[in-house]
Enzyme design. Structure first.
Site, mmCIF file in Angstrom:
data_model
loop_
_atom_site.group_PDB
_atom_site.id
_atom_site.type_symbol
_atom_site.label_atom_id
_atom_site.label_comp_id
_atom_site.label_asym_id
_atom_site.label_seq_id
_atom_site.Cartn_x
_atom_site.Cartn_y
_atom_site.Cartn_z
ATOM 1 N N TRP A 84 0.646 -1.065 0.022
ATOM 2 C CA TRP A 84 -0.069 0.173 0.108
ATOM 3 C C TRP A 84 1.125 1.335 -0.103
ATOM 4 O O TRP A 84 0.161 2.353 -0.181
ATOM 5 C CB TRP A 84 -0.975 -0.137 1.302
ATOM 6 C CG TRP A 84 -0.043 -0.140 2.478
ATOM 7 C CD1 TRP A 84 -0.234 -1.673 3.205
ATOM 8 C CD2 TRP A 84 0.887 0.638 3.349
ATOM 9 N NE1 TRP A 84 0.755 -1.583 4.090
ATOM 10 C CE2 TRP A 84 1.034 -0.257 4.434
ATOM 11 C CE3 TRP A 84 1.177 1.779 3.253
ATOM 12 C CZ2 TRP A 84 1.997 0.110 5.178
ATOM 13 C CZ3 TRP A 84 2.194 2.328 4.171
ATOM 14 C CH2 TRP A 84 2.675 1.427 5.225
ATOM 15 N N PRO B 206 -3.504 -6.037 -5.473
ATOM 16 C CA PRO B 206 -2.789 -4.589 -4.859
ATOM 17 C C PRO B 206 -3.468 -4.740 -3.446
ATOM 18 O O PRO B 206 -4.144 -5.755 -3.089
ATOM 19 C CB PRO B 206 -3.442 -3.769 -5.555
ATOM 20 C CG PRO B 206 -4.215 -4.133 -6.665
ATOM 21 C CD PRO B 206 -4.519 -5.340 -6.631
ATOM 22 N N GLU C 146 10.684 -8.375 -3.179
ATOM 23 C CA GLU C 146 11.089 -6.901 -2.651
ATOM 24 C C GLU C 146 10.897 -6.674 -1.419
ATOM 25 O O GLU C 146 9.525 -6.440 -1.312
ATOM 26 C CB GLU C 146 10.629 -5.833 -3.812
ATOM 27 C CG GLU C 146 10.670 -5.916 -5.259
ATOM 28 C CD GLU C 146 12.463 -5.958 -5.656
ATOM 29 O OE1 GLU C 146 13.000 -5.399 -5.006
ATOM 30 O OE2 GLU C 146 12.671 -6.429 -6.844
ATOM 31 N N CYS D 220 10.236 1.827 1.449
ATOM 32 C CA CYS D 220 11.097 0.618 1.666
ATOM 33 C C CYS D 220 12.474 1.045 1.550
ATOM 34 O O CYS D 220 13.159 0.329 2.437
ATOM 35 C CB CYS D 220 10.829 -0.576 0.658
ATOM 36 S SG CYS D 220 10.932 0.030 -1.073
ATOM 37 N N GLU E 241 12.442 -3.302 11.380
ATOM 38 C CA GLU E 241 11.915 -2.146 10.545
ATOM 39 C C GLU E 241 10.826 -1.454 11.324
ATOM 40 O O GLU E 241 9.706 -2.110 11.737
ATOM 41 C CB GLU E 241 11.682 -2.713 9.074
ATOM 42 C CG GLU E 241 11.119 -1.740 8.353
ATOM 43 C CD GLU E 241 10.750 -2.282 6.838
ATOM 44 O OE1 GLU E 241 9.873 -3.254 7.242
ATOM 45 O OE2 GLU E 241 10.930 -1.937 5.887
HETATM 46 P P1 NAD Z 1 2.828 -7.274 3.688
HETATM 47 O O1 NAD Z 1 3.751 -8.240 3.399
HETATM 48 O O2 NAD Z 1 2.000 -7.631 5.055
HETATM 49 O O3 NAD Z 1 1.768 -7.071 2.312
HETATM 50 C C1 NAD Z 1 2.117 -6.790 1.240
HETATM 51 C C2 NAD Z 1 1.142 -7.261 0.219
HETATM 52 O O4 NAD Z 1 1.171 -8.991 0.356
HETATM 53 C C3 NAD Z 1 -0.312 -6.945 0.422
HETATM 54 O O5 NAD Z 1 -0.791 -6.791 -0.967
HETATM 55 C C4 NAD Z 1 -0.894 -8.141 1.264
HETATM 56 O O6 NAD Z 1 -2.418 -8.270 1.124
HETATM 57 C C5 NAD Z 1 -0.348 -9.276 0.631
HETATM 58 N N1 NAD Z 1 -0.079 -10.414 1.403
HETATM 59 C C6 NAD Z 1 -0.225 -10.564 2.838
HETATM 60 N N2 NAD Z 1 -0.115 -11.826 3.310
HETATM 61 C C7 NAD Z 1 -0.119 -12.574 2.112
HETATM 62 C C8 NAD Z 1 0.043 -13.870 1.813
HETATM 63 N N3 NAD Z 1 -0.020 -14.798 3.134
HETATM 64 N N4 NAD Z 1 0.096 -14.420 0.689
HETATM 65 C C9 NAD Z 1 -0.012 -13.750 -0.281
HETATM 66 N N5 NAD Z 1 0.027 -12.402 -0.078
HETATM 67 C C10 NAD Z 1 -0.146 -11.569 1.076
HETATM 68 O O7 NAD Z 1 3.436 -5.988 3.785
HETATM 69 P P2 NAD Z 1 2.881 -4.434 4.064
HETATM 70 O O8 NAD Z 1 3.279 -4.492 5.741
HETATM 71 O O9 NAD Z 1 1.755 -4.267 3.837
HETATM 72 O O10 NAD Z 1 3.930 -3.713 3.639
HETATM 73 C C11 NAD Z 1 5.188 -3.046 4.144
HETATM 74 C C12 NAD Z 1 6.422 -4.021 3.755
HETATM 75 O O11 NAD Z 1 6.559 -3.814 2.652
HETATM 76 C C13 NAD Z 1 7.376 -3.296 4.494
HETATM 77 O O12 NAD Z 1 8.324 -4.255 5.086
HETATM 78 C C14 NAD Z 1 8.469 -2.729 3.245
HETATM 79 O O13 NAD Z 1 9.794 -2.565 3.617
HETATM 80 C C15 NAD Z 1 8.071 -3.403 2.261
HETATM 81 N N6 NAD Z 1 8.289 -2.960 0.717
HETATM 82 C C16 NAD Z 1 9.358 -3.145 0.195
HETATM 83 C C17 NAD Z 1 9.437 -2.560 -1.089
HETATM 84 C C18 NAD Z 1 10.843 -3.048 -1.742
HETATM 85 O O14 NAD Z 1 10.782 -2.527 -3.135
HETATM 86 N N7 NAD Z 1 11.640 -3.637 -1.303
HETATM 87 C C19 NAD Z 1 8.701 -1.550 -1.557
HETATM 88 C C20 NAD Z 1 7.634 -1.430 -0.535
HETATM 89 C C21 NAD Z 1 7.433 -1.917 0.520
#
Ligand code: NAD
Length: 538
Positions: A178, A203, A275, A309, A407
């Site tokens: 998000w 998304p 990522e 990130c 983090e």
């Molecule tokens: P998250 O892992 O909880 O969610 C990310 C996505 O994964 C969402 O669309 C969510 O619905 C989906 N998801 C959650 N559980 C899942 C499962 N079991 N199976 C499949 N999909 C699933 O992450 P978040 O906390 O919402 O996002 C923040 C994190 O993302 C931070 O750690 C940040 O550093 C990382 N991030 C990394 C980058 C990069 O390019 N390295 C960019 C943006 C964010």
């Protein structure tokens, strides 16, 4: 706090009683929202409401996809991919370049939606259409360089002609977070499409509208029906049905979820790029220009309220300049404007949710309870909006505090003093992550030498994170627990292809010829090997 005013024609100018209750009506025209949400593949009839983190104003009811809907999205993608892969590369590239123009022409609308959905400031939202325009232009212009068949050395010079084709994987599943709802939903998909794949994307539930606007713009740019499909729902429910049907998975999100996804992809022996999170360091060397470093440090720490990130959470500052630098950094941080606004002129907006606010508050409270000092910030700001938190600078953070190694993903930076650079590099490399680093120094060459010692996928010298992130020709991604694989550059598109080597053999064969015995054949081949080495052949 600035008044929330519409910045484009798609916003309704005011609820029934707007002055007293922003929750009294929707922030967006119902027809506008319906035109976006109809793009979700969903037959369940179930919807989930979303509200703006700026002020709780309702935005939309997002249709939810079942596992059957996911299957239908993949069936559509598979049908469309066959024709899509036969569309000429020039035509596919032209669509990306049209997308570039559309995104720039429609940037006010895109930014409005991002701000409403995420609560970020307008200037941070602008980074998203900019990043998509850069990505679309880069891949549109370099399509042939990455995807045309490549001639390779044949084993018998002149008689073995070899070329390597780049074939699409098929259907790529993309799961995105998000924090950058428009760019994260689109940027990884553009090279996948260019390479001849179809995409099914999920998304994050909190920011579906920005992603759906991306889907609409792809359609307007000429991408045919079925090559880009959007599903909606909790990742824990529809993530697995996606992975079961994907030929490749691109995931951006937390390290914990990334590991779950990697293990499911391993079971199916399909590739994945991940990522993930970071605990990114910034090094302020003793020869840094203090004003430039302080300005860059503010952007490195507080862009998108730290929900980025590649934003930094650990700052290592040379002893000799520590006090002078910190005084400038704190002053610049205190001069930042915070606000819940659709307009330009706000330096930092809201966090996205109560969950984010609680995590940030918990990290700061834990650090303070264990003896850290707050140089500025440290408080939630409910007077500005439900999830605001001040940009926060901490000193005296120790390994027993949560924010030392975990983090935060919020506007919190810990400052550490260092005496020699080797020690700073060792501390920057401590921990499990390895996403992004910054170095401030007036000696760029020395900065580049130090960069090679840092175990991060990107290193920015005299810039926060934008220099690497926006240089689309170079790969971007994490080492260690920050990820696998790379977005951007040739790696960012080749991950979506299978390489296929085609060799055409003439005149000689790989077996004894002209009545030769196996032993003579072995001798002839041995002599040929020696000759090739002498001739300098690879
Ligand atoms: P998250 O892992 O909880 O969610 C990310 C996505 O994964 C969402 O669309 C969510 O619905 C989906 N998801 C959650 N559980 C899942 C499962 N079991 N199976 C499949 N999909 C699933 O992450 P978040 O906390 O919402 O996002 C923040 C994190 O993302 C931070 O750690 C940040 O550093 C990382 N991030 C990394 C980058 C990069 O390019 N390295 C960019 C943006 C964010």
């Amino acid at each position: 706090m600035s008044e929330q005013t519409p910045a484009s024609g798609h916003l309704v100018n005011g609820p029934a009683d707007p002055e007293h209750d922003p929750k009294a009506s929707y922030a967006l025209e119902p027809d506008y929202v319906a035109n976006l949400t109809r793009r979700v593949v969903s037959t369940t009839g179930a919807t989930v409401p979303v509200e703006s983190p700026l002020n709780g104003q309702p935005l939309a009811h997002i249709p939810q996809s079942s596992a059957q809907d996911v299957a239908e999205a993949y069936a559509r993608a598979r049908r469309a991919q066959v024709t899509w892969a036969r569309t000429s590369l020039a035509d596919r590239a032209a669509m990306l370049l049209r997308l570039h123009d559309l995104v720039l022409d429609r940037q006010e609308e895109i930014i409005d939606l991002i701000v409403l959905e995420s609560g970020k400031s307008r200037k941070h939202a602008f980074d998203e259409p900019m990043h998509i325009a850069l990505t679309a232009r880069y891949y549109g212009r370099t399509a042939h360089e990455h995807l045309d068949p490549q001639r390779k050395l044949g084993v018998v010079p002149g008689l073995t002609r070899v070329e390597v084709n780049r074939l699409p994987k098929g259907v790529v599943g993309i799961i995105s977070p998000w924090n950058y709802p428009f760019t994260m939903a689109l940027c990884d998909g553009l090279p996948a499409l260019l390479a001849g794949n179809a995409v099914v994307t999920k998304p994050d539930a909190q920011t579906m509208l920005s992603a759906l606007l991306g889907a609409q713009l792809l359609e307007e740019a000429g991408f045919p029906e079925g090559v880009w499909n959007v599903v909606a729902g909790p990742g824990a429910e529809i993530g697995t049905p996606m992975i079961e049907r994907s030929d490749y998975v691109c995931f951006t999100g937390s390290t914990a979820t990334g590991k779950l996804i990697a293990s499911q992809c391993a079971d199916r022996l399909i590739g994945a790029s991940l990522e993930l999170g970071g605990k990114n360091p910034i090094l302020i060397l003793r020869d840094a220009n203090l004003e430039k470093a302080a300005e860059g440090a503010v952007r490195a720490s507080f862009s998108n309220a730290g929900q980025l990130c590649v934003s930094v959470e650990r700052m290592f500052i040379a002893d000799q300049i520590y006090d002078r630098f910190v005084q400038r950094f704190v002053a610049r941080t205190e001069a930042m404007t915070l606000g819940s606004s659709m307009e330009w002129g706000v330096d930092m907006g809201s966090l996205i949710s109560q969950t984010q606010l609680e995590t940030v508050q918990a990290h700061v409270d834990d650090a303070v309870a264990k003896g850290a000092r707050v140089l500025t910030g440290g408080r939630a700001r409910p007077d500005l909006g439900p999830y605001f938190f001040e940009p926060t600078i901490l000193e005296g953070v120790t390994p027993d505090m949560t924010c030392f190694g975990d983090e935060t993903f919020g506007p919190v930076i810990a400052l550490y003093r260092f005496h020699d650079e080797a020690d700073a590099v060792a501390r920057a490399n401590a921990g499990d992550y390895g996403l992004n680093a910054s170095i401030y120094t007036s000696d760029g060459a020395r900065g580049r030498v130090i960069a090679k010692e840092i175990k991060c996928g990107t290193v920015n010298i005299n810039e926060a994170f934008g220099a690497t992130f926006a240089s689309i020709d170079s790969p971007m991604g994490g080492m260690r627990q920050s990820g696998m694989g790379r977005r951007q550059g040739s790696e960012g598109i080749h991950r979506y292809t299978e390489s296929q080597s085609v060799a055409t053999q003439r005149l000689v064969r790989f077996a004894p010829m002209l009545g030769m015995s196996d032993e003579t054949y072995a001798k002839v081949m041995t002599a040929q090997l020696r000759l090739m080495k002498k001739l300098g052949r690879a």
